[in-house]
Design a protein around this motif. Sequence first.
Motif, PDB file in Angstrom:
ATOM      1  N   GLY A  19      -1.268 -10.097  -0.302  1.00 33.43           N
ATOM      2  CA  GLY A  19      -0.208  -9.350  -0.968  1.00 33.43           C
ATOM      3  C   GLY A  19       0.049  -8.050  -0.221  1.00 33.43           C
ATOM      4  O   GLY A  19       0.040  -8.013   1.005  1.00 33.43           O
ATOM      5  N   LYS A  20       0.244  -6.989  -0.955  1.00 35.36           N
ATOM      6  CA  LYS A  20       0.467  -5.673  -0.350  1.00 35.36           C
ATOM      7  C   LYS A  20      -0.871  -5.100   0.103  1.00 35.36           C
ATOM      8  O   LYS A  20      -1.808  -4.999  -0.680  1.00 35.36           O
ATOM      9  CB  LYS A  20       1.130  -4.742  -1.372  1.00 35.36           C
ATOM     10  CG  LYS A  20       1.582  -3.427  -0.794  1.00 35.36           C
ATOM     11  CD  LYS A  20       2.339  -2.652  -1.860  1.00 35.36           C
ATOM     12  CE  LYS A  20       3.168  -1.544  -1.252  1.00 35.36           C
ATOM     13  NZ  LYS A  20       3.970  -0.894  -2.296  1.00 35.36           N
ATOM     14  N   ARG A  21      -0.948  -4.709   1.369  1.00 36.83           N
ATOM     15  CA  ARG A  21      -2.201  -4.217   1.971  1.00 36.83           C
ATOM     16  C   ARG A  21      -2.162  -2.689   2.065  1.00 36.83           C
ATOM     17  O   ARG A  21      -1.312  -2.136   2.752  1.00 36.83           O
ATOM     18  CB  ARG A  21      -2.396  -4.844   3.343  1.00 36.83           C
ATOM     19  CG  ARG A  21      -2.614  -6.363   3.253  1.00 36.83           C
ATOM     20  CD  ARG A  21      -2.516  -7.059   4.598  1.00 36.83           C
ATOM     21  NE  ARG A  21      -3.309  -6.480   5.654  1.00 36.83           N
ATOM     22  CZ  ARG A  21      -4.580  -6.809   5.921  1.00 36.83           C
ATOM     23  NH1 ARG A  21      -5.199  -7.724   5.200  1.00 36.83           N
ATOM     24  NH2 ARG A  21      -5.220  -6.236   6.924  1.00 36.83           N
ATOM     25  N   ILE A  22      -3.102  -2.038   1.369  1.00 35.60           N
ATOM     26  CA  ILE A  22      -3.156  -0.577   1.315  1.00 35.60           C
ATOM     27  C   ILE A  22      -4.482  -0.095   1.875  1.00 35.60           C
ATOM     28  O   ILE A  22      -5.548  -0.408   1.329  1.00 35.60           O
ATOM     29  CB  ILE A  22      -2.972  -0.066  -0.135  1.00 35.60           C
ATOM     30  CG1 ILE A  22      -1.647  -0.562  -0.726  1.00 35.60           C
ATOM     31  CG2 ILE A  22      -3.055   1.461  -0.176  1.00 35.60           C
ATOM     32  CD1 ILE A  22      -1.448  -0.227  -2.193  1.00 35.60           C
ATOM     33  N   SER A  33      -6.255  -1.550  16.310  1.00 39.49           N
ATOM     34  CA  SER A  33      -4.919  -0.973  16.478  1.00 39.49           C
ATOM     35  C   SER A  33      -4.132  -1.053  15.174  1.00 39.49           C
ATOM     36  O   SER A  33      -4.411  -1.884  14.307  1.00 39.49           O
ATOM     37  CB  SER A  33      -4.160  -1.729  17.570  1.00 39.49           C
ATOM     38  OG  SER A  33      -3.813  -3.018  17.104  1.00 39.49           O
ATOM     39  N   LYS A  34      -3.127  -0.199  15.075  1.00 41.97           N
ATOM     40  CA  LYS A  34      -2.278  -0.208  13.879  1.00 41.97           C
ATOM     41  C   LYS A  34      -1.557  -1.542  13.733  1.00 41.97           C
ATOM     42  O   LYS A  34      -1.327  -2.014  12.625  1.00 41.97           O
ATOM     43  CB  LYS A  34      -1.290   0.951  13.927  1.00 41.97           C
ATOM     44  CG  LYS A  34      -2.016   2.267  13.743  1.00 41.97           C
ATOM     45  CD  LYS A  34      -1.094   3.439  13.540  1.00 41.97           C
ATOM     46  CE  LYS A  34      -1.937   4.593  13.062  1.00 41.97           C
ATOM     47  NZ  LYS A  34      -1.777   5.849  13.577  1.00 41.97           N
ATOM     48  N   GLU A  35      -1.249  -2.176  14.857  1.00 39.17           N
ATOM     49  CA  GLU A  35      -0.561  -3.476  14.807  1.00 39.17           C
ATOM     50  C   GLU A  35      -1.497  -4.559  14.254  1.00 39.17           C
ATOM     51  O   GLU A  35      -1.075  -5.420  13.499  1.00 39.17           O
ATOM     52  CB  GLU A  35      -0.065  -3.883  16.193  1.00 39.17           C
ATOM     53  CG  GLU A  35       0.994  -2.983  16.773  1.00 39.17           C
ATOM     54  CD  GLU A  35       0.464  -1.631  17.276  1.00 39.17           C
ATOM     55  OE1 GLU A  35      -0.701  -1.567  17.741  1.00 39.17           O
ATOM     56  OE2 GLU A  35       1.205  -0.643  17.175  1.00 39.17           O
ATOM     57  N   LYS A  38      -2.092  -4.621  10.160  1.00 36.74           N
ATOM     58  CA  LYS A  38      -1.025  -5.132   9.292  1.00 36.74           C
ATOM     59  C   LYS A  38      -1.106  -4.513   7.889  1.00 36.74           C
ATOM     60  O   LYS A  38      -1.241  -5.216   6.892  1.00 36.74           O
ATOM     61  CB  LYS A  38      -1.067  -6.659   9.187  1.00 36.74           C
ATOM     62  CG  LYS A  38      -0.993  -7.374  10.514  1.00 36.74           C
ATOM     63  CD  LYS A  38       0.134  -8.366  10.540  1.00 36.74           C
ATOM     64  CE  LYS A  38       0.224  -9.200  11.775  1.00 36.74           C
ATOM     65  NZ  LYS A  38       0.149  -8.559  13.042  1.00 36.74           N
ATOM     66  N   ILE A  39      -1.031  -3.171   7.845  1.00 35.66           N
ATOM     67  CA  ILE A  39      -1.034  -2.501   6.547  1.00 35.66           C
ATOM     68  C   ILE A  39       0.395  -2.232   6.096  1.00 35.66           C
ATOM     69  O   ILE A  39       1.303  -2.076   6.911  1.00 35.66           O
ATOM     70  CB  ILE A  39      -1.839  -1.183   6.560  1.00 35.66           C
ATOM     71  CG1 ILE A  39      -1.223  -0.159   7.508  1.00 35.66           C
ATOM     72  CG2 ILE A  39      -3.296  -1.423   6.851  1.00 35.66           C
ATOM     73  CD1 ILE A  39      -1.772   1.243   7.309  1.00 35.66           C
ATOM     74  N   ILE A  93      -2.488  -6.913  -4.749  1.00 36.75           N
ATOM     75  CA  ILE A  93      -2.704  -5.737  -3.909  1.00 36.75           C
ATOM     76  C   ILE A  93      -4.078  -5.890  -3.275  1.00 36.75           C
ATOM     77  O   ILE A  93      -5.028  -6.304  -3.936  1.00 36.75           O
ATOM     78  CB  ILE A  93      -2.693  -4.440  -4.750  1.00 36.75           C
ATOM     79  CG1 ILE A  93      -1.395  -4.278  -5.543  1.00 36.75           C
ATOM     80  CG2 ILE A  93      -3.009  -3.215  -3.900  1.00 36.75           C
ATOM     81  CD1 ILE A  93      -0.182  -3.945  -4.744  1.00 36.75           C
ATOM     82  N   THR A  94      -4.202  -5.550  -2.005  1.00 33.46           N
ATOM     83  CA  THR A  94      -5.508  -5.554  -1.344  1.00 33.46           C
ATOM     84  C   THR A  94      -5.794  -4.158  -0.827  1.00 33.46           C
ATOM     85  O   THR A  94      -5.032  -3.628  -0.016  1.00 33.46           O
ATOM     86  CB  THR A  94      -5.553  -6.575  -0.197  1.00 33.46           C
ATOM     87  OG1 THR A  94      -5.325  -7.887  -0.735  1.00 33.46           O
ATOM     88  CG2 THR A  94      -6.910  -6.560   0.498  1.00 33.46           C
ATOM     89  N   PHE A  95      -6.876  -3.571  -1.348  1.00 35.25           N
ATOM     90  CA  PHE A  95      -7.353  -2.292  -0.828  1.00 35.25           C
ATOM     91  C   PHE A  95      -8.185  -2.577   0.407  1.00 35.25           C
ATOM     92  O   PHE A  95      -9.135  -3.368   0.362  1.00 35.25           O
ATOM     93  CB  PHE A  95      -8.223  -1.560  -1.852  1.00 35.25           C
ATOM     94  CG  PHE A  95      -7.475  -0.963  -3.004  1.00 35.25           C
ATOM     95  CD1 PHE A  95      -6.108  -0.748  -2.965  1.00 35.25           C
ATOM     96  CD2 PHE A  95      -8.160  -0.590  -4.150  1.00 35.25           C
ATOM     97  CE1 PHE A  95      -5.434  -0.185  -4.039  1.00 35.25           C
ATOM     98  CE2 PHE A  95      -7.500  -0.023  -5.232  1.00 35.25           C
ATOM     99  CZ  PHE A  95      -6.136   0.181  -5.180  1.00 35.25           C
ATOM    100  N   LEU A  96      -7.848  -1.933   1.505  1.00 28.28           N
ATOM    101  CA  LEU A  96      -8.570  -2.103   2.767  1.00 28.28           C
ATOM    102  C   LEU A  96      -9.462  -0.894   3.017  1.00 28.28           C
ATOM    103  O   LEU A  96      -9.047   0.242   2.798  1.00 28.28           O
ATOM    104  CB  LEU A  96      -7.584  -2.237   3.921  1.00 28.28           C
ATOM    105  CG  LEU A  96      -6.600  -3.401   3.820  1.00 28.28           C
ATOM    106  CD1 LEU A  96      -5.534  -3.280   4.892  1.00 28.28           C
ATOM    107  CD2 LEU A  96      -7.326  -4.728   3.932  1.00 28.28           C
ATOM    108  N   TYR A  97     -10.675  -1.152   3.478  1.00 33.15           N
ATOM    109  CA  TYR A  97     -11.631  -0.089   3.791  1.00 33.15           C
ATOM    110  C   TYR A  97     -12.378  -0.496   5.053  1.00 33.15           C
ATOM    111  O   TYR A  97     -12.368  -1.668   5.439  1.00 33.15           O
ATOM    112  CB  TYR A  97     -12.619   0.103   2.625  1.00 33.15           C
ATOM    113  CG  TYR A  97     -13.519  -1.082   2.436  1.00 33.15           C
ATOM    114  CD1 TYR A  97     -14.787  -1.101   3.025  1.00 33.15           C
ATOM    115  CD2 TYR A  97     -13.108  -2.206   1.741  1.00 33.15           C
ATOM    116  CE1 TYR A  97     -15.608  -2.215   2.900  1.00 33.15           C
ATOM    117  CE2 TYR A  97     -13.920  -3.307   1.611  1.00 33.15           C
ATOM    118  CZ  TYR A  97     -15.165  -3.310   2.195  1.00 33.15           C
ATOM    119  OH  TYR A  97     -15.977  -4.417   2.083  1.00 33.15           O
TER     120      TYR A  97
END
Length: 116
Positions: A19-22, A33-35, A38-39, A93-97
């Motif tokens: 879903g939405k990656r935060i 890398s930022k690419e 995929k946030i 929603i997926t919280f990324l850490y």
Amino acid sequence: MKLKIQIKRVYEDPSPKDGKRILVDRLWPRGISKEAVKIDLWLKEISPSNELRKWYGHDPEHWQEFKNRYFKELKSNPEGVAKLKASLDQSVITFLYSAKNTDYNNAVALKEFLSG
């Protein structure tokens, strides 16, 4: 809309099920890398302060006190929390850490804060 918040290490491959990656870390994850990440959103303003992050050091013995201090920081940051809540606009929603510890990290604490 029923909201589902998932938690995932930023180093794991992105999935359509995310879903939405935060990203909920204050610092950009090392070696990626930022690419590749995929946030959809990076909310550093709702991550633990540098002081709290350094104090905690991902020591499981400090977990409860870390959460207490982090929740206090979040409560004193209504603008950041409002921005986070406004971004929860999809059913998944997926919280990324980036921490190595999958059980005791700020994404787990943040999810608990939102459900409490």
